[in-house]
Scaffold this motif. Structure first.
Motif, PDB file in Angstrom:
ATOM      1  N   ASN A  49     -44.851 -26.876  -1.937  1.00 36.32           N
ATOM      2  CA  ASN A  49     -45.010 -25.351  -0.945  1.00 36.32           C
ATOM      3  C   ASN A  49     -43.655 -25.305  -0.420  1.00 36.32           C
ATOM      4  N   ALA A  50     -42.762 -26.224   0.127  1.00 37.37           N
ATOM      5  CA  ALA A  50     -41.761 -26.191   0.571  1.00 37.37           C
ATOM      6  C   ALA A  50     -40.570 -25.395  -0.163  1.00 37.37           C
ATOM      7  N   VAL A  51     -40.635 -25.632  -1.599  1.00 37.50           N
ATOM      8  CA  VAL A  51     -39.591 -25.124  -2.299  1.00 37.50           C
ATOM      9  C   VAL A  51     -40.107 -23.654  -2.712  1.00 37.50           C
ATOM     10  N   LYS A  52     -41.236 -23.311  -2.548  1.00 39.18           N
ATOM     11  CA  LYS A  52     -41.821 -21.845  -2.644  1.00 39.18           C
ATOM     12  C   LYS A  52     -41.501 -21.054  -1.642  1.00 39.18           C
ATOM     13  N   VAL A  53     -41.573 -21.645  -0.286  1.00 38.05           N
ATOM     14  CA  VAL A  53     -40.923 -20.933   1.172  1.00 38.05           C
ATOM     15  C   VAL A  53     -39.318 -20.466   0.797  1.00 38.05           C
ATOM     16  N   VAL A  54     -38.648 -21.578   0.397  1.00 38.65           N
ATOM     17  CA  VAL A  54     -37.240 -21.428   0.286  1.00 38.65           C
ATOM     18  C   VAL A  54     -36.936 -20.251  -0.732  1.00 38.65           C
ATOM     19  N   SER A  55     -37.573 -20.425  -1.923  1.00 42.15           N
ATOM     20  CA  SER A  55     -37.471 -19.279  -3.069  1.00 42.15           C
ATOM     21  C   SER A  55     -37.793 -17.932  -2.514  1.00 42.15           C
ATOM     22  N   ASN A  56     -38.988 -17.690  -1.909  1.00 44.70           N
ATOM     23  CA  ASN A  56     -39.321 -16.616  -1.256  1.00 44.70           C
ATOM     24  C   ASN A  56     -38.275 -15.931  -0.260  1.00 44.70           C
ATOM     25  N   ALA A  57     -37.749 -16.998   0.459  1.00 43.04           N
ATOM     26  CA  ALA A  57     -36.697 -16.553   1.462  1.00 43.04           C
ATOM     27  C   ALA A  57     -35.450 -16.005   1.033  1.00 43.04           C
ATOM     28  N   SER A  58     -35.112 -16.661  -0.103  1.00 35.21           N
ATOM     29  CA  SER A  58     -34.010 -16.372  -0.935  1.00 35.21           C
ATOM     30  C   SER A  58     -34.126 -14.814  -1.466  1.00 35.21           C
ATOM     31  N   VAL A  59     -35.421 -14.747  -2.012  1.00 34.77           N
ATOM     32  CA  VAL A  59     -35.642 -13.382  -2.563  1.00 34.77           C
ATOM     33  C   VAL A  59     -35.565 -12.103  -1.523  1.00 34.77           C
ATOM     34  N   GLY A  60     -36.122 -12.688  -0.157  1.00 37.56           N
ATOM     35  CA  GLY A  60     -35.960 -11.575   0.986  1.00 37.56           C
ATOM     36  C   GLY A  60     -34.402 -11.400   1.402  1.00 37.56           C
ATOM     37  N   PHE A  61     -33.692 -12.489   1.161  1.00 36.61           N
ATOM     38  CA  PHE A  61     -32.176 -12.214   1.621  1.00 36.61           C
ATOM     39  C   PHE A  61     -31.499 -11.256   0.427  1.00 36.61           C
ATOM     40  N   LEU A  62     -31.792 -11.623  -0.745  1.00 33.43           N
ATOM     41  CA  LEU A  62     -31.360 -10.668  -1.836  1.00 33.43           C
ATOM     42  C   LEU A  62     -31.633  -9.245  -1.563  1.00 33.43           C
ATOM     43  N   GLU A  63     -32.994  -9.211  -1.477  1.00 34.05           N
ATOM     44  CA  GLU A  63     -33.483  -7.779  -0.765  1.00 34.05           C
ATOM     45  C   GLU A  63     -32.544  -7.071   0.255  1.00 34.05           C
ATOM     46  N   ARG A  64     -32.714  -7.803   1.254  1.00 33.85           N
ATOM     47  CA  ARG A  64     -31.683  -7.274   2.263  1.00 33.85           C
ATOM     48  C   ARG A  64     -30.414  -6.975   1.878  1.00 33.85           C
ATOM     49  N   ALA A  65     -29.797  -7.643   1.097  1.00 34.00           N
ATOM     50  CA  ALA A  65     -28.115  -7.501   0.879  1.00 34.00           C
ATOM     51  C   ALA A  65     -28.523  -6.329   0.072  1.00 34.00           C
ATOM     52  N   GLU A  66     -29.133  -5.921  -1.207  1.00 25.61           N
ATOM     53  CA  GLU A  66     -29.310  -4.902  -1.746  1.00 25.61           C
ATOM     54  C   GLU A  66     -29.662  -3.665  -0.774  1.00 25.61           C
ATOM     55  N   ILE A  67     -30.405  -3.654   0.241  1.00 25.18           N
ATOM     56  CA  ILE A  67     -30.730  -2.480   1.141  1.00 25.18           C
ATOM     57  C   ILE A  67     -29.392  -2.456   2.008  1.00 25.18           C
ATOM     58  N   LEU A  68     -28.728  -3.248   2.436  1.00 22.47           N
ATOM     59  CA  LEU A  68     -27.400  -3.141   3.162  1.00 22.47           C
ATOM     60  C   LEU A  68     -26.242  -2.714   2.441  1.00 22.47           C
ATOM     61  N   SER A  69     -26.342  -2.737   1.088  1.00 21.86           N
ATOM     62  CA  SER A  69     -25.253  -2.319   0.089  1.00 21.86           C
ATOM     63  C   SER A  69     -25.199  -0.474   0.090  1.00 21.86           C
ATOM     64  N   ARG A  70     -26.289  -0.157   0.532  1.00 22.80           N
ATOM     65  CA  ARG A  70     -26.473   1.414   0.479  1.00 22.80           C
ATOM     66  C   ARG A  70     -25.509   2.042   1.705  1.00 22.80           C
ATOM     67  N   ARG A  71     -24.972   2.974   1.371  1.00 23.96           N
ATOM     68  CA  ARG A  71     -23.697   3.407   2.226  1.00 23.96           C
ATOM     69  C   ARG A  71     -24.097   4.448   3.379  1.00 23.96           C
ATOM     70  N   THR A  72     -25.281   4.977   3.325  1.00 22.10           N
ATOM     71  CA  THR A  72     -25.772   5.937   4.508  1.00 22.10           C
ATOM     72  C   THR A  72     -26.965   5.260   5.057  1.00 22.10           C
ATOM     73  N   ILE A  73     -27.326   5.805   6.285  1.00 21.11           N
ATOM     74  CA  ILE A  73     -28.574   5.452   6.991  1.00 21.11           C
ATOM     75  C   ILE A  73     -29.775   5.783   6.124  1.00 21.11           C
ATOM     76  N   ARG A  74     -29.691   6.946   5.666  1.00 20.88           N
ATOM     77  CA  ARG A  74     -30.848   7.593   5.129  1.00 20.88           C
ATOM     78  C   ARG A  74     -31.000   6.575   3.716  1.00 20.88           C
ATOM     79  N   ASP A  75     -30.098   6.314   3.235  1.00 22.05           N
ATOM     80  CA  ASP A  75     -30.112   5.562   1.791  1.00 22.05           C
ATOM     81  C   ASP A  75     -30.792   4.123   2.104  1.00 22.05           C
ATOM     82  N   ARG A  76     -30.587   3.527   3.263  1.00 23.49           N
ATOM     83  CA  ARG A  76     -30.990   2.177   3.756  1.00 23.49           C
ATOM     84  C   ARG A  76     -32.424   2.500   4.000  1.00 23.49           C
ATOM     85  N   VAL A  77     -32.684   3.459   4.824  1.00 19.90           N
ATOM     86  CA  VAL A  77     -34.032   3.865   5.228  1.00 19.90           C
ATOM     87  C   VAL A  77     -34.929   4.045   3.926  1.00 19.90           C
TER      88      VAL A  77
END
Length: 221
Positions: free
Chosen positions: A129-157
């Motif tokens: 379960n701990a490995v799954k928790v870490v894996s899901n957290a990693s996916v969440g970080f990648l998702e946020r990094a992808e969102i923050l790669s957008r250059r405008t506020i509208r695109d991030r929203v």
């Protein structure tokens, strides 16, 4: 541990499938702590501990020397923090604070690799379960990094709300963040974010009230 607290965390991803959660938590030296709003649960440089939110919610944040705040994640009931730091060899590099009155169960992280007695099925499942928790957290970080790669506020929203819509399976959904927390998560100014949301609503792209959103058409001409 009180039966009421155990009942509140038994469905946590970290305890899923555990036959005797009370015994296992005892092996990990679990203790219950209560916190008021904005009180620190885990701080910078603390030893690695695993926490499970039993009641209320908590916010995972990072701050720079100028005091600028980044919201990394928000933990609701059953939410887990700290597993990744146990084996990293690093001190805690983010803070966890109570977003409201909060009850947390704290586990001794070192017991991950030093279980008491002979490892049993529950210990093995806990590690899985701990490995799954870490894996899901990693996916969440990648998702946020992808969102923050957008250059405008509208695109991030758009990127963030589109993601939340997919997860909920509906074009109408609630998000876990207040307006300030959403601004911190998207790394934008709150006033600018509110202004952009207002423009998008006037253009008929979405409808929102507080943390409830309904996507109409992000690509409306």
């Amino acid at each position: 541990m009180e039966a009421a607290v155990l009942e509140k965390i038994k469905d946590s991803p970290l305890l899923r499938g555990i036959a005797d959660a009370e015994k296992l938590l005892g092996c990990f030296g679990a203790r219950v702590a209560e916190y008021g709003k904005d009180e620190e649960i885990i701080g910078y440089g603390d030893n690695a501990e695993i926490i499970i939110i039993a009641e209320g919610s908590a916010t995972v944040i990072s701050e720079d020397y100028a005091g600028n705040r980044n919201v990394i994640n928000k933990l609701g009931r059953g939410g887990v923090y700290g597993v990744a730091f146990v084996y990293s060899g690093h001190e805690v590099s983010t803070r966890v604070t109570a977003a409201e009155r909060c009850t947390a169960v704290k586990l001794n992280g070192s017991r991950m690799h030093e279980p008491c007695g002979a490892p049993c099925r529950d210990h093995t499942l806990f590690l899985y379960n701990a490995v799954k928790v870490v894996s899901n957290a990693s996916v969440g970080f990648l998702e946020r990094a992808e969102i923050l790669s957008r250059r405008t506020i509208r695109d991030r929203v758009i990127a963030y709300l589109s993601s939340q819509s997919r997860k909920s399976g509906s074009n109408e959904f609630s998000i876990p963040y207040s307006r300030q927390e959403l601004a911190d998560y998207l790394a934008v100014d709150r006033s600018a974010l509110s202004g952009e949301l207002g423009k998008m609503a006037k253009e008929g792209l979405l409808i929102y009230k507080l943390n409830r959103f309904r996507i109409i058409d992000f690509y409306k001409k």
